[in-house]
Design a protein around this motif. Structure first.
Motif, PDB file in Angstrom:
ATOM      1  N   LYS A 109       0.840  -1.203   0.000  1.00  0.00           N
ATOM      2  CA  LYS A 109       0.000   0.000   0.000  1.00  0.00           C
ATOM      3  C   LYS A 109       0.875   1.254   0.000  1.00  0.00           C
ATOM      4  CE  LYS A 109      -3.834   2.430   0.784  1.00  0.00           C
ATOM      5  NZ  LYS A 109      -4.981   2.479  -0.117  1.00  0.00           N
ATOM      6  N   LEU A 110       1.907   1.268   0.844  1.00  0.00           N
ATOM      7  CA  LEU A 110       2.820   2.412   0.892  1.00  0.00           C
ATOM      8  C   LEU A 110       3.519   2.600  -0.449  1.00  0.00           C
ATOM      9  CD1 LEU A 110       4.492   1.894   4.396  1.00  0.00           C
ATOM     10  CD2 LEU A 110       2.745   3.593   3.807  1.00  0.00           C
TER      11      LEU A 110
ATOM     12  N   ASP B  61       2.641   1.581  -3.466  1.00  0.00           N
ATOM     13  CA  ASP B  61       1.695   1.997  -4.506  1.00  0.00           C
ATOM     14  C   ASP B  61       1.317   3.471  -4.358  1.00  0.00           C
ATOM     15  OD1 ASP B  61       1.724  -0.579  -5.510  1.00  0.00           O
ATOM     16  OD2 ASP B  61      -0.199  -1.155  -4.628  1.00  0.00           O
ATOM     17  N   THR B  62       1.079   3.893  -3.112  1.00  0.00           N
ATOM     18  CA  THR B  62       0.649   5.271  -2.870  1.00  0.00           C
ATOM     19  C   THR B  62       1.765   6.265  -3.163  1.00  0.00           C
ATOM     20  OG1 THR B  62      -0.875   4.448  -1.170  1.00  0.00           O
ATOM     21  CG2 THR B  62      -0.436   6.817  -1.190  1.00  0.00           C
ATOM     22  N   ILE B  63       2.973   5.954  -2.719  1.00  0.00           N
ATOM     23  CA  ILE B  63       4.117   6.845  -2.966  1.00  0.00           C
ATOM     24  C   ILE B  63       4.404   6.943  -4.461  1.00  0.00           C
ATOM     25  CG2 ILE B  63       6.608   7.165  -2.605  1.00  0.00           C
ATOM     26  CD1 ILE B  63       6.169   5.438  -0.005  1.00  0.00           C
TER      27      ILE B  63
ATOM     28  N   ALA C  41       2.364   6.540  -6.942  1.00  0.00           N
ATOM     29  CA  ALA C  41       1.301   7.304  -7.601  1.00  0.00           C
ATOM     30  C   ALA C  41       1.351   8.784  -7.245  1.00  0.00           C
ATOM     31  CB  ALA C  41      -0.068   6.728  -7.225  1.00  0.00           C
ATOM     32  N   ASN C  42       1.761   9.103  -6.025  1.00  0.00           N
ATOM     33  CA  ASN C  42       1.813  10.497  -5.582  1.00  0.00           C
ATOM     34  C   ASN C  42       3.071  10.725  -4.746  1.00  0.00           C
ATOM     35  OD1 ASN C  42       1.491  13.080  -4.671  1.00  0.00           O
ATOM     36  ND2 ASN C  42      -0.345  12.672  -3.455  1.00  0.00           N
TER      37      ASN C  42
ATOM     38  N   THR D 292       3.184  12.227  -1.191  1.00  0.00           N
ATOM     39  CA  THR D 292       2.631  11.480  -0.061  1.00  0.00           C
ATOM     40  C   THR D 292       3.587  11.529   1.116  1.00  0.00           C
ATOM     41  OG1 THR D 292       1.440   9.956  -1.514  1.00  0.00           O
ATOM     42  CG2 THR D 292       1.935   9.172   0.715  1.00  0.00           C
TER      43      THR D 292
ATOM     44  N   LEU E 105       0.224   6.211   7.112  1.00  0.00           N
ATOM     45  CA  LEU E 105       0.116   6.796   5.781  1.00  0.00           C
ATOM     46  C   LEU E 105      -0.799   8.001   5.932  1.00  0.00           C
ATOM     47  CD1 LEU E 105       0.624   6.702   2.723  1.00  0.00           C
ATOM     48  CD2 LEU E 105      -1.284   5.087   2.549  1.00  0.00           C
TER      49      LEU E 105
ATOM     50  N   SER F 258      -2.102  10.384   4.163  1.00  0.00           N
ATOM     51  CA  SER F 258      -3.205  10.728   3.265  1.00  0.00           C
ATOM     52  C   SER F 258      -4.484   9.960   3.568  1.00  0.00           C
ATOM     53  CB  SER F 258      -2.790  10.511   1.810  1.00  0.00           C
ATOM     54  OG  SER F 258      -2.439   9.153   1.594  1.00  0.00           O
ATOM     55  N   THR F 259      -4.352   8.772   4.142  1.00  0.00           N
ATOM     56  CA  THR F 259      -5.540   7.958   4.422  1.00  0.00           C
ATOM     57  C   THR F 259      -5.747   7.704   5.916  1.00  0.00           C
ATOM     58  OG1 THR F 259      -4.353   5.847   4.320  1.00  0.00           O
ATOM     59  CG2 THR F 259      -5.218   6.739   2.231  1.00  0.00           C
TER      60      THR F 259
ATOM     61  N   GLU G 175      -4.336   5.345   7.437  1.00  0.00           N
ATOM     62  CA  GLU G 175      -4.049   3.934   7.695  1.00  0.00           C
ATOM     63  C   GLU G 175      -2.725   3.820   8.427  1.00  0.00           C
ATOM     64  OE1 GLU G 175      -5.153   1.283   4.113  1.00  0.00           O
ATOM     65  OE2 GLU G 175      -5.030   3.327   3.317  1.00  0.00           O
TER      66      GLU G 175
END
Length: 196
Positions: A129-130, A132-134, A136-137, A140, A153, A155-156, A158
Motif C-alpha cells: 500500500k505504501l 503503490d501510494t508513494i 502514484a503520488n 505522499t 500513511l 493521506s488515508t 491507515e
C-alpha cells in the motif's frame, strides 16, 4: 558516535519496490575501505545508480528528482547478505532515517538500530500500500512515531504498529549509540563504583 535524535518523523518517501536487497547492493564491497562513517552516501546503491562510466542511470529511483525524503520503502527482505555496518552508514549518510520493509535480515536490523536508522517492519500488504501510494503520488507523507511505535500513511490515516526493543527505542529517541548510552550514565557508574 552520537546520531540525530529520532522521536516522530513526518516525511515524503522514496519507493524501492525490490525484494531481496542485500548489503552488497546497498554498498558494494569495493567501497568499504574507509573507517569513518562519512561519505558512504555517495555510493549508496552505486551499481544501481550509476553505469560503469559513472553516469547516473535515469531509471533508478534515487536519480529521479520526483522522489525524495528521509524514508525509504522497500520490498521484502531488505539488508540480507554480509553483516557490514557500512550499508547502514551509507543509508544514514545519504539522508535516510527510516527504512520500511515487510522483512529485514536480523544483523542488518540491529546495525540500523545501533547507527540511527529506524527499521520498521510492516505487513506485506501495508508495505505494498505504501509503495503503490508513494509511486502514484510522490508528495505522499508518512509519519513514523517511535514513542507510540506506529507508522501512518498520512493521506488515508491507515497505520500499523511496529516492534522495537525498549533499550534501542530509548537510544533512538536520545540519539545514543551503545557507547553514548554508557557515557550518559557515567555519574551513576562512578557512584556505583565508589560505593563498592
Amino acid at each position: 558516535m552520537a546520531y540525530d535524535k529520532f522521536t516522530v518523523l513526518t516525511s515524503t518517501a522514496v519507493p524501492l519496490p525490490t525484494d531481496n536487497v542485500d548489503t552488497d547492493q546497498i554498498i558494494p564491497a569495493r567501497f568499504l575501505k574507509a573507517t569513518e562513517r562519512e561519505g558512504f552516501g555517495d555510493n549508496l546503491f552505486r551499481d544501481w545508480r550509476y553505469d560503469v562510466e559513472g553516469n547516473p542511470k535515469k531509471d533508478f529511483v534515487l536519480n529521479d528528482p520526483t522522489y525524495s525524503g528521509k524514508i525509504l520503502v522497500s520490498g521484502r527482505n531488505f539488508g540480507s547478505g554480509s553483516s557490514r555496518e557500512h550499508a547502514v552508514w551509507a543509508l544514514y549518510d545519504y539522508g535516510f532515517r527510516c527504512v520500511v520493509s515487510s522483512f529485514f535480515a536480523d544483523i542488518f536490523k540491529n546495525n540500523c538500530l545501533n547507527i540511527g536508522v529506524l527499521p520498521v517492519t510492516v505487513s506485506p500488504e501495508f508495505a505494498d500500500k505504501l509503495l503503490d501510494t508513494i509511486t502514484a503520488n510522490p508528495e505522499t507523507t508518512i509519519t513514523v512515531d517511535i514513542p507510540n511505535q506506529k507508522i501512518t500513511l498520512d493521506s488515508t490515516g491507515e497505520s500499523e504498529s511496529f516492534d522495537i526493543n525498549e533499550y534501542k527505542k530509548d537510544n533512538m529517541q536520545n540519539g545514543f549509540d551503545d557507547i553514548d548510552y554508557l557515557l550518559n550514565m557515567s555519574d551513576e557508574i562512578d557512584a556505583f563504583a565508589a560505593d563498592k
